[in-house]
Enzyme design. Structure first.
Site, PDB file in Angstrom:
ATOM      1  CE  LYS A  45      -3.697  -0.714  -0.287  1.00 13.70           C
ATOM      2  NZ  LYS A  45      -4.411  -1.177  -1.506  1.00 13.70           N
ATOM      3  CG  HIS A 101       4.807  -6.309  -1.165  1.00 14.70           C
ATOM      4  ND1 HIS A 101       4.840  -4.995  -1.566  1.00 14.70           N
ATOM      5  CD2 HIS A 101       3.590  -6.785  -1.559  1.00 14.70           C
ATOM      6  CE1 HIS A 101       3.702  -4.700  -2.189  1.00 14.70           C
ATOM      7  NE2 HIS A 101       2.940  -5.774  -2.198  1.00 14.70           N
ATOM      8  CB  SER A 131      -3.923   2.809   1.967  1.00 15.35           C
ATOM      9  OG  SER A 131      -4.246   2.197   0.755  1.00 15.35           O
TER      10      SER A 131
END
Length: 285
Positions: A45, A101, A131
């Protein structure tokens, strides 16, 4: 469902088991990088989808076809995600574009040996949290976040997918390899300037006209309409976008519309403590 039921603990962090089965983690462990690979690295995010749109357009220079016809998870796939195994990435021509990630210390032996090019995108952690909260509510492969207070404690403690934001950022800031650090907030404030900076890092000399064209395509409202990028192709059983859109607002500072005073003080307290040893200047401080 609980963390134990939905997540795998891998190298000390939670990974959603549905997206990252054991064979996918093994695939990444054995993956061979090339020196001209381009790796988009983010904490979840923080602008991944945006960069998966931008980088292929800069690399191709003129060809908008891939971003309009190929889902972003195939055009710039996550190396740790289960689809990577199916995409014949070894046969892709250079430069290959990937996303991850992973924390820096989670990267494989080939990464540290080859040192591919890295674009590391950072975003104000308060906005990352803001988010993430609705995303955890709409994604069936993630643990229900509970209340905002409950989720904040998990977030600050790193008991969320891909672990601690603080550890993630500090690890990549301390990486010795040459990395281009990009701020989400700078991209919002001056997208064309950010595109020029990214293009220069990738060795591309783009005309002002092409920069303008890419910037127009990549503004949030236009990207949100692209079915190849807005996750509308994902079945509702995995992402229920009637609960929350995957691409929500694409703004900076939205946390101010959601945090209570007590939550802001709590977040600030932990943030101050966990970043006290960071010399890097964040744009939001």
């Amino acid at each position: 469902m609980t963390e134990a039921e939905l997540y795998t603990v891998y190298k000390g962090v939670f990974l959603p088991s549905h997206l990252h089965p054991a064979e996918s983690l093994k695939y990444y462990e054995d993956f061979t990088f090339r020196s001209d690979d381009i790796l988009i690295v983010t904490y979840p995010k923080s602008g991944t989808t945006w960069m998966q749109e931008i980088v292929p357009l800069i690399v191709s220079e003129r060809d908008f076809t891939p971003v309009m016809t190929v889902p972003n998870w195939d055009r710039a796939p996550w190396l740790e995600e289960h689809r990577a195994i199916t995409l014949n990435l070894e046969q892709r021509p250079s430069p290959r574009i990937f996303a991850t990630h992973y924390h820096c210390q989670m990267m494989n032996e080939s990464y540290f040996k080859v040192k591919p090019r890295v674009l590391y995108v950072m975003r104000n952690p308060k906005d990352v949290f803001t988010s993430s909260f609705p995303y955890y509510e709409m994604a069936s492969f993630l643990v229900n976040p509970g209340t905002q207070d409950e989720f904040m404690e998990k977030f600050l403690d790193g008991k969320v997918m891909f672990g601690s934001w603080f550890d993630h950022v500090k690890g990549w800031l301390n990486a010795e390899e040459h990395i281009l650090y990009v701020f989400y907030e700078e991209m919002i404030a001056d997208l064309k300037g950010s595109l020029e900076k990214i293009a220069q890092y990738l060795g591309k000399s783009l005309s002002p006209d092409l920069i303008e064209k890419i910037a127009d395509h990549c503004v949030f409202k236009n990207m949100k309409q692209n079915k190849m990028s807005n996750y509308s192709l994902v079945p509702e059983e995995f992402m229920n976008q009637t609960k929350s859109e995957f691409m929500r607002k694409g703004i900076a500072g939205d946390w101010k519309n959601h945090f209570t005073e007590a939550q802001e003080q709590r977040f600030n307290s932990v943030y101050k403590d966990k970043t006290k040893d960071v010399k890097f200047k964040f744009v939001w401080d």
